[in-house]
Design an enzyme around this catalytic site. Structure first.
Site, PDB file in Angstrom:
ATOM      1  N   ALA A 157     -81.361  89.487 -58.575  1.00  0.00           N
ATOM      2  CA  ALA A 157     -81.718  89.423 -60.140  1.00  0.00           C
ATOM      3  C   ALA A 157     -83.372  89.354 -60.334  1.00  0.00           C
ATOM      4  N   HIS A 179     -89.055  66.011 -47.575  1.00  0.00           N
ATOM      5  CA  HIS A 179     -88.692  67.291 -47.252  1.00  0.00           C
ATOM      6  C   HIS A 179     -87.926  67.550 -45.944  1.00  0.00           C
ATOM      7  N   ARG A 184     -97.084  58.580 -57.397  1.00  0.00           N
ATOM      8  CA  ARG A 184     -95.458  59.079 -57.226  1.00  0.00           C
ATOM      9  C   ARG A 184     -95.025  58.219 -56.092  1.00  0.00           C
ATOM     10  N   ALA A 186     -81.400  93.604 -65.479  1.00  0.00           N
ATOM     11  CA  ALA A 186     -82.422  94.726 -65.604  1.00  0.00           C
ATOM     12  C   ALA A 186     -82.430  95.283 -67.013  1.00  0.00           C
ATOM     13  N   GLN A 228     -85.891  81.190 -56.210  1.00  0.00           N
ATOM     14  CA  GLN A 228     -85.917  82.457 -55.650  1.00  0.00           C
ATOM     15  C   GLN A 228     -87.384  83.002 -55.679  1.00  0.00           C
ATOM     16  N   GLU A 280     -92.162  62.377 -50.992  1.00  0.00           N
ATOM     17  CA  GLU A 280     -91.477  63.586 -50.413  1.00  0.00           C
ATOM     18  C   GLU A 280     -91.875  63.615 -48.926  1.00  0.00           C
ATOM     19  N   GLY A 310    -100.526  70.307 -55.513  1.00  0.00           N
ATOM     20  CA  GLY A 310    -101.118  69.367 -54.477  1.00  0.00           C
ATOM     21  C   GLY A 310    -102.517  69.767 -53.943  1.00  0.00           C
ATOM     22  N   TYR A 344     -94.743  62.950 -47.414  1.00  0.00           N
ATOM     23  CA  TYR A 344     -96.114  63.164 -47.089  1.00  0.00           C
ATOM     24  C   TYR A 344     -96.858  61.883 -46.523  1.00  0.00           C
TER      25      TYR A 344
HETATM   26  P1  FAD Z   1     -75.722  95.019 -62.789  1.00  0.00           P
HETATM   27  O1  FAD Z   1     -75.818  93.455 -63.068  1.00  0.00           O
HETATM   28  O2  FAD Z   1     -74.718  95.199 -62.025  1.00  0.00           O
HETATM   29  O3  FAD Z   1     -75.457  95.478 -64.343  1.00  0.00           O
HETATM   30  C1  FAD Z   1     -75.164  96.761 -64.615  1.00  0.00           C
HETATM   31  C2  FAD Z   1     -74.342  96.788 -65.932  1.00  0.00           C
HETATM   32  O4  FAD Z   1     -74.287  98.316 -66.147  1.00  0.00           O
HETATM   33  C3  FAD Z   1     -72.910  96.317 -65.980  1.00  0.00           C
HETATM   34  O5  FAD Z   1     -72.660  95.247 -66.876  1.00  0.00           O
HETATM   35  C4  FAD Z   1     -72.309  97.625 -65.915  1.00  0.00           C
HETATM   36  O6  FAD Z   1     -70.983  97.272 -66.905  1.00  0.00           O
HETATM   37  C5  FAD Z   1     -73.135  98.536 -66.906  1.00  0.00           C
HETATM   38  N1  FAD Z   1     -72.823  99.973 -66.770  1.00  0.00           N
HETATM   39  C6  FAD Z   1     -72.562 100.608 -65.561  1.00  0.00           C
HETATM   40  N2  FAD Z   1     -72.442 101.957 -66.365  1.00  0.00           N
HETATM   41  C7  FAD Z   1     -72.380 102.068 -67.510  1.00  0.00           C
HETATM   42  C8  FAD Z   1     -72.244 103.180 -68.395  1.00  0.00           C
HETATM   43  N3  FAD Z   1     -72.393 104.512 -68.001  1.00  0.00           N
HETATM   44  N4  FAD Z   1     -72.493 102.971 -69.887  1.00  0.00           N
HETATM   45  C9  FAD Z   1     -72.544 101.703 -69.995  1.00  0.00           C
HETATM   46  N5  FAD Z   1     -72.774 100.602 -69.394  1.00  0.00           N
HETATM   47  C10 FAD Z   1     -72.722 100.875 -67.917  1.00  0.00           C
HETATM   48  N6  FAD Z   1     -78.792  87.559 -57.536  1.00  0.00           N
HETATM   49  C11 FAD Z   1     -79.815  86.604 -57.621  1.00  0.00           C
HETATM   50  O7  FAD Z   1     -81.011  86.910 -57.536  1.00  0.00           O
HETATM   51  N7  FAD Z   1     -79.435  85.343 -57.471  1.00  0.00           N
HETATM   52  C12 FAD Z   1     -78.137  85.040 -57.214  1.00  0.00           C
HETATM   53  O8  FAD Z   1     -77.858  83.709 -57.091  1.00  0.00           O
HETATM   54  C13 FAD Z   1     -77.209  85.740 -57.268  1.00  0.00           C
HETATM   55  N8  FAD Z   1     -76.004  85.394 -57.160  1.00  0.00           N
HETATM   56  C14 FAD Z   1     -74.951  86.411 -57.427  1.00  0.00           C
HETATM   57  C15 FAD Z   1     -73.689  86.040 -57.028  1.00  0.00           C
HETATM   58  C16 FAD Z   1     -72.599  86.744 -57.542  1.00  0.00           C
HETATM   59  C17 FAD Z   1     -71.213  86.516 -57.307  1.00  0.00           C
HETATM   60  C18 FAD Z   1     -72.998  88.368 -57.578  1.00  0.00           C
HETATM   61  C19 FAD Z   1     -71.719  89.335 -57.875  1.00  0.00           C
HETATM   62  C20 FAD Z   1     -74.241  88.928 -57.609  1.00  0.00           C
HETATM   63  C21 FAD Z   1     -75.168  87.812 -57.820  1.00  0.00           C
HETATM   64  N9  FAD Z   1     -76.550  88.054 -57.632  1.00  0.00           N
HETATM   65  C22 FAD Z   1     -77.333  87.160 -57.707  1.00  0.00           C
HETATM   66  C23 FAD Z   1     -76.982  89.526 -57.876  1.00  0.00           C
HETATM   67  C24 FAD Z   1     -77.376  89.776 -59.262  1.00  0.00           C
HETATM   68  O9  FAD Z   1     -76.548  89.559 -60.392  1.00  0.00           O
HETATM   69  C25 FAD Z   1     -77.812  91.424 -59.226  1.00  0.00           C
HETATM   70  O10 FAD Z   1     -78.708  91.676 -58.402  1.00  0.00           O
HETATM   71  C26 FAD Z   1     -78.199  91.722 -60.669  1.00  0.00           C
HETATM   72  O11 FAD Z   1     -77.128  91.565 -61.613  1.00  0.00           O
HETATM   73  C27 FAD Z   1     -78.586  93.365 -60.709  1.00  0.00           C
HETATM   74  O12 FAD Z   1     -78.848  93.794 -62.130  1.00  0.00           O
HETATM   75  P2  FAD Z   1     -78.664  95.082 -62.694  1.00  0.00           P
HETATM   76  O13 FAD Z   1     -78.998  95.050 -63.942  1.00  0.00           O
HETATM   77  O14 FAD Z   1     -79.496  96.276 -61.878  1.00  0.00           O
HETATM   78  O15 FAD Z   1     -77.137  95.317 -62.634  1.00  0.00           O
HETATM   79  P1  NAP Z   2     -75.862  91.741 -48.849  1.00  0.00           P
HETATM   80  O1  NAP Z   2     -76.773  90.504 -48.749  1.00  0.00           O
HETATM   81  O2  NAP Z   2     -76.735  92.932 -48.389  1.00  0.00           O
HETATM   82  O3  NAP Z   2     -74.849  91.580 -47.796  1.00  0.00           O
HETATM   83  C1  NAP Z   2     -74.051  92.434 -47.636  1.00  0.00           C
HETATM   84  C2  NAP Z   2     -73.012  92.013 -46.269  1.00  0.00           C
HETATM   85  O4  NAP Z   2     -72.129  93.071 -45.752  1.00  0.00           O
HETATM   86  C3  NAP Z   2     -73.836  91.662 -44.933  1.00  0.00           C
HETATM   87  O5  NAP Z   2     -73.382  90.529 -44.353  1.00  0.00           O
HETATM   88  C4  NAP Z   2     -73.764  92.875 -43.890  1.00  0.00           C
HETATM   89  O6  NAP Z   2     -73.741  92.445 -42.779  1.00  0.00           O
HETATM   90  C5  NAP Z   2     -72.285  93.387 -44.426  1.00  0.00           C
HETATM   91  N1  NAP Z   2     -72.159  94.741 -44.498  1.00  0.00           N
HETATM   92  C6  NAP Z   2     -73.041  95.820 -44.743  1.00  0.00           C
HETATM   93  N2  NAP Z   2     -72.097  97.026 -44.693  1.00  0.00           N
HETATM   94  C7  NAP Z   2     -71.109  96.795 -44.238  1.00  0.00           C
HETATM   95  C8  NAP Z   2     -69.980  97.435 -43.816  1.00  0.00           C
HETATM   96  N3  NAP Z   2     -70.120  99.023 -43.976  1.00  0.00           N
HETATM   97  N4  NAP Z   2     -68.792  97.152 -43.346  1.00  0.00           N
HETATM   98  C9  NAP Z   2     -68.897  95.686 -43.171  1.00  0.00           C
HETATM   99  N5  NAP Z   2     -69.437  94.779 -43.333  1.00  0.00           N
HETATM  100  C10 NAP Z   2     -70.904  95.451 -43.987  1.00  0.00           C
HETATM  101  O7  NAP Z   2     -75.225  92.094 -50.216  1.00  0.00           O
HETATM  102  P2  NAP Z   2     -74.331  91.241 -51.045  1.00  0.00           P
HETATM  103  O8  NAP Z   2     -73.779  90.030 -50.404  1.00  0.00           O
HETATM  104  O9  NAP Z   2     -73.354  92.038 -51.711  1.00  0.00           O
HETATM  105  O10 NAP Z   2     -75.375  90.601 -52.242  1.00  0.00           O
HETATM  106  C11 NAP Z   2     -75.984  91.740 -53.152  1.00  0.00           C
HETATM  107  C12 NAP Z   2     -77.410  91.147 -53.564  1.00  0.00           C
HETATM  108  O11 NAP Z   2     -77.057  89.999 -54.416  1.00  0.00           O
HETATM  109  C13 NAP Z   2     -78.076  90.815 -52.426  1.00  0.00           C
HETATM  110  O12 NAP Z   2     -79.142  91.374 -52.480  1.00  0.00           O
HETATM  111  C14 NAP Z   2     -78.543  89.363 -52.475  1.00  0.00           C
HETATM  112  O13 NAP Z   2     -79.592  89.015 -52.365  1.00  0.00           O
HETATM  113  C15 NAP Z   2     -78.078  89.013 -54.202  1.00  0.00           C
HETATM  114  N6  NAP Z   2     -77.321  87.858 -54.040  1.00  0.00           N
HETATM  115  C16 NAP Z   2     -78.176  86.649 -53.959  1.00  0.00           C
HETATM  116  C17 NAP Z   2     -77.712  85.327 -54.137  1.00  0.00           C
HETATM  117  C18 NAP Z   2     -78.601  84.391 -53.786  1.00  0.00           C
HETATM  118  O14 NAP Z   2     -78.021  83.002 -53.656  1.00  0.00           O
HETATM  119  N7  NAP Z   2     -79.849  84.272 -53.736  1.00  0.00           N
HETATM  120  C19 NAP Z   2     -76.257  85.232 -54.105  1.00  0.00           C
HETATM  121  C20 NAP Z   2     -75.526  86.367 -54.281  1.00  0.00           C
HETATM  122  C21 NAP Z   2     -76.110  87.636 -54.477  1.00  0.00           C
HETATM  123  P3  NAP Z   2     -73.495  93.071 -41.458  1.00  0.00           P
HETATM  124  O15 NAP Z   2     -73.948  94.448 -41.642  1.00  0.00           O
HETATM  125  O16 NAP Z   2     -73.983  92.418 -40.385  1.00  0.00           O
HETATM  126  O17 NAP Z   2     -71.955  92.992 -41.388  1.00  0.00           O
HETATM  127 FE1  SF4 Z   3     -88.005  78.771 -59.941  1.00  0.00          FE
HETATM  128 FE2  SF4 Z   3     -87.858  80.448 -62.100  1.00  0.00          FE
HETATM  129 FE3  SF4 Z   3     -85.631  80.038 -60.312  1.00  0.00          FE
HETATM  130 FE4  SF4 Z   3     -86.581  78.069 -62.100  1.00  0.00          FE
HETATM  131  S1  SF4 Z   3     -85.671  80.009 -62.549  1.00  0.00           S
HETATM  132  S2  SF4 Z   3     -85.984  77.971 -59.922  1.00  0.00           S
HETATM  133  S3  SF4 Z   3     -88.611  78.385 -62.239  1.00  0.00           S
HETATM  134  S4  SF4 Z   3     -87.590  80.976 -59.840  1.00  0.00           S
END
Ligand code: FAD
Ligand code: NAP
Ligand code: SF4
Length: 703
Positions: free
Chosen positions: A688, A257, A219, A400, A344, A169, A63, A171
């Site tokens: 992620a 919005h 729009r 990663a 995100q 939206e 916009g 506006y």
């Molecule tokens: P991981 O995803 O933890 O992958 C590590 C991999 O390494 C695993 O598959 C493991 O098996 C493998 N590994 C470990 N050790 C070894 C070894 N020695 N040899 C071989 N393989 C090994 N993030 C977002 O941004 N948006 C979201 O909406 C979001 N939603 C989420 C919802 C849930 C329920 C969860 C659990 C996570 C979510 N996340 C989200 C977080 C996101 O998935 C993580 O930040 C991301 O997966 C981290 O990527 P990574 O590759 O560093 O590690």
């Molecule tokens: P997180 O966002 O860091 O949350 C951890 C939670 O645990 C917080 O509520 C924290 O709050 C609590 N906590 C931390 N240490 C603790 C302890 N010792 N005892 C008790 N409570 C404790 O981590 P996460 O939920 O595990 O998510 C992991 C990553 O995945 C995050 O970075 C998140 O951004 C990502 N993720 C993103 C999405 C999404 O929709 N964008 C969805 C899922 C995951 P207090 O310390 O206040 O208790």
């Molecule tokens: Fe935005 Fe990329 Fe997420 Fe799609 S996948 S909503 S373009 S950050």
């Protein structure tokens, strides 16, 4: 030309009389933040050129305000003068050089402006803005109509193929149309005819000044989703009047919005609003464009085939993959990097005043930097020369590791990807199971395909150690081993009623009817959503680790309508009705130790919807909780200092994560070049977006 074998409707040209669009895809308007940057138009030129090259039928810029009062934010992008117009030549020439077409969106923010000069038909503060607008005088209204027309004429002068007038939206234009925001008693308010005078005069004046052979998309807000919005009859009459006033096409706008209905988040089913556009089909002679949560060529084709619209708008999908249309055309849809609607890196960034990018495609909006780096290194578009190819191990196939491995292999390196479990994806294999997050399957499908395409040597069920990597003589190792869940130090943490989020999501252990969740971060919210959903049917993961044909079911349309109070019968103004939340099969408490709003760190543009979902399902969200112990009686806590026992059947731990990087030190000691990325590098604030970007950065450093 013969019809496309898979997507005949999507790839049929659209004849607009004075010009023809090569296909039925519109890259919808998205603000990227580049618009306001010094030299941002050069960056935008590279960004749009990439999408034109990738086959978008028509594109619309973010916009651009027609005047200072119309700014979204102070010093926002504006097109009101010749010198401003001259800079846009960068964009239009770059797009035309790639055989693309582009319109400039003219957006006047009205009461949504985040600055003190904001104006509106009536002086009513928007619920999402701290500023109260000034009421527009009749003179200012006339001047603003002229500003729109001047902007359109300047857009033409700077080479644009057309403009889109932003009338939805919530506006300024929308604020004139709806009784919610237009309380005027003069000729610009009151009756419907008076309320639509402003958009109709804008449309007429724009057509008059910009000429007949210029695309003008209007729009229209076809579903306001707010009280005192338009009725369906009004939408229809407005559409007819805009056609009469000279619009080339009408685009669909959904929701203001300030509406409390998520309209583009990942929990919104695909194509959830195409029915709105369909209601207008057959009533007008000009083409209609449908929009919102259309992210695959299959969905686009289905909507066009079934008569929902004449054209399909996709915005974020082109951020995620600039080559979306080209890949679809070449029948390589399984190579499309699909937008998962997470917001995100795009919308959330823009709200934080950061340049937009994309979680699944960190290159988005960086195109100009890529061009510069290519110019510096003569051979970087070529695969790495044989004598520079390296043997690289990537350990861990989470986001990663997947990103690093596929990008490194694309450069020609010999990449071995080791994964301890039986499938690629890491934590995404849990994320994809959360109702409303089924799109996460698509990212795994994409990476699976890239593994095949670039010849990554994938070793599943292979947990590797430092000695193995040393013996195999890898020249470099990327440690992407992710995280391990944090176990808080609470008395009774070993009690059988305690489960981790991995037990619940991945191992699908039985969970009782009353549950306390310790930790209210992203994962705590997702686990609460998982445990309180009853009508979502998520497809279960399969054993095929690189399956490319996954099409998750996702949420049912009707369930989504009911849950958020969307009324497809359009019985009331704004198309809203009383929400009918899902019945939760469990009573859930979501707890955190810190003060303040629960889920404060969730995404800016999606966190509110997650909170509302859980609230509507009766989840108790408590801050300031101190955990004392867990025993047969339940979870013993204090809440703001007051002792309490939650008599729950299960306690689920979602208390954050620690990095898992045992491999790192021994490899460094052995003199191997090691890279640490994703959760293995830093678990705090990991998501992620960061994981994928860090993987991608490794490859960039190997160019
Ligand atoms: P991981 O995803 O933890 O992958 C590590 C991999 O390494 C695993 O598959 C493991 O098996 C493998 N590994 C470990 N050790 C070894 C070894 N020695 N040899 C071989 N393989 C090994 N993030 C977002 O941004 N948006 C979201 O909406 C979001 N939603 C989420 C919802 C849930 C329920 C969860 C659990 C996570 C979510 N996340 C989200 C977080 C996101 O998935 C993580 O930040 C991301 O997966 C981290 O990527 P990574 O590759 O560093 O590690
Ligand atoms: P997180 O966002 O860091 O949350 C951890 C939670 O645990 C917080 O509520 C924290 O709050 C609590 N906590 C931390 N240490 C603790 C302890 N010792 N005892 C008790 N409570 C404790 O981590 P996460 O939920 O595990 O998510 C992991 C990553 O995945 C995050 O970075 C998140 O951004 C990502 N993720 C993103 C999405 C999404 O929709 N964008 C969805 C899922 C995951 P207090 O310390 O206040 O208790
Ligand atoms: Fe935005 Fe990329 Fe997420 Fe799609 S996948 S909503 S373009 S950050």
């Amino acid at each position: 030309m013969s019809a496309h074998p898979l997507y005949p409707h999507l790839f049929s040209p659209l004849d607009l009389g004075f010009t023809t669009l090569k296909n039925r895809s519109l890259m919808g308007s998205m603000h990227t933040g580049l618009e306001e940057r010094k030299d941002g138009l050069r960056a935008l030129a590279a960004y749009f050129a990439a999408r034109a090259r990738g086959g978008a039928g028509l594109m619309v810029t973010g916009g651009i305000a027609p005047s200072r009062q119309g700014w979204l934010a102070p010093f926002g992008a504006k097109l009101a003068t010749r010198s401003e117009a001259a800079k846009h030549r960068n964009v239009t020439e770059a797009v035309h050089a790639e055989d693309g077409k582009i319109c400039l969106q003219i957006l006047h923010a009205g009461r949504y402006g985040m600055h003190p000069f904001l104006v509106a038909p009536s002086p009513l503060r928007a619920p999402i803005s701290p500023f109260r607008p000034w009421e527009m005088s009749q003179r200012l209204i006339r001047a603003t109509i002229n500003d729109f027309a001047t902007s359109a004429a300047l857009a033409r002068e700077s080479g644009y193929d057309g403009v889109e007038i932003m009338g939805s939206e919530g506006y300024l234009i929308n604020q004139f149309i709806a009784p919610r925001t237009n309380k005027r008693t003069d000729e610009w308010g009151g009756s419907f005819e008076n309320r639509i005078r402003f958009p109709i005069e804008i449309m007429q004046k724009v057509r008059e000044k910009a000429g007949a052979d210029f695309i003008v998309i209007f729009r229209v807000s076809m579903l306001d989703l707010v009280e005192e919005g338009s009725t369906w009859e009004e939408v229809e009459q407005l559409a007819l009047a805009l056609e009469g006033a000279g619009a080339t096409m009408l685009n669909t706008g959904i929701g203001w919005h300030e509406a409390r209905v998520p309209t583009i988040a990942t929990l919104v089913p695909r194509g959830a609003f195409a029915w709105v556009t369909k209601r207008l089909m057959g009533k007008l002679r000009i083409p209609l464009i449908t929009t919102n949560r259309i992210n695959t060529p299959e969905k686009a084709e289905e909507l066009l085939r079934d008569g929902f619209a004449n054209m399909v708008s996709m915005a974020r999908p082109f951020l995620a993959d600039p080559d979306f249309m080209q890949k679809a055309f070449e029948q390589r849809a399984d190579e499309i990097n699909t937008c998962i609607a997470c917001n995100q890196a795009c919308l959330d960034h823009v709200f934080k005043k950061k340049d937009a990018s994309c979680l699944v495609n960190p290159r988005a909006c960086q195109e100009i930097l890529l061009i510069a780096s290519r110019q510096r290194t003569t051979n970087s578009e070529q695969p790495t020369a044989k004598n520079q190819q390296r043997k690289i191990a990537v350990v861990g196939a989470g986001p990663a590791g997947l990103s690093a491995a596929t990008e490194l292999a694309a450069l020609g390196h010999e990449v071995h990807l080791f994964e301890a479990s039986g499938e690629i994806g890491g934590q995404f294999n849990m994320a994809k199971l959360i109702p409303g997050k089924e799109e996460f399957y698509e990212t795994l499908r994409y990476f699976g395909k890239m593994i095949e395409k670039h010849g990554v040597k994938l070793h599943l069920n292979t947990r590797v150690d430092a000695r193995f990597l040393q013996n195999e003589e890898f020249e470099e190792v990327v440690v992407a081993t992710g995280v391990s869940p944090r176990t808080p130090n609470i008395e009774g943490i070993e009690h059988p009623k305690v489960l981790s989020y991995i037990d619940v999501l991945l191992h699908q252990k039985p969970v009782g009817k009353t549950v306390a969740i310790i930790g209210a971060g992203g994962i705590g919210f997702d686990v609460a959503t998982f445990l309180t959903a009853d009508s979502h049917v998520s497809e279960q993961p399969t054993n095929n680790p690189v399956r490319t044909d996954i099409r998750p079911g996702g949420q049912q349309l009707t369930t989504y309508w009911h849950e958020w109070g969307i009324d497809p019968a359009y019985a009331h103004r704004g198309g809203i009705t009383q929400p009918q939340p899902e019945h939760s099969p469990r009573q859930v408490w979501l707890l955190q130790r810190s003060k303040g709003k629960i889920g404060a760190r969730l995404g800016k543009t999606t966190g509110w919807a997650h909170r509302l979902t859980l609230k509507s399902r009766g989840v108790q969200m408590w801050p300031e909780v101190n955990y004392l112990k867990i025993d047969d009686a339940g979870l013993h806590i204090t809440v703001k200092g007051a002792p309490q026992i939650l008599d729950v059947e299960n306690v689920v731990i979602c208390a954050g994560q620690n990095p898992l990087r045992d491999l790192y030190e021994p490899l460094v000691q052995a003199g191997i070049k090691v890279h640490l990325i994703g959760g293995a590098k830093e678990a705090a604030e990991l998501d992620a977006k960061r994981a994928i970007e860090e993987g991608w950065n490794i490859a960039t450093s190997h160019r």
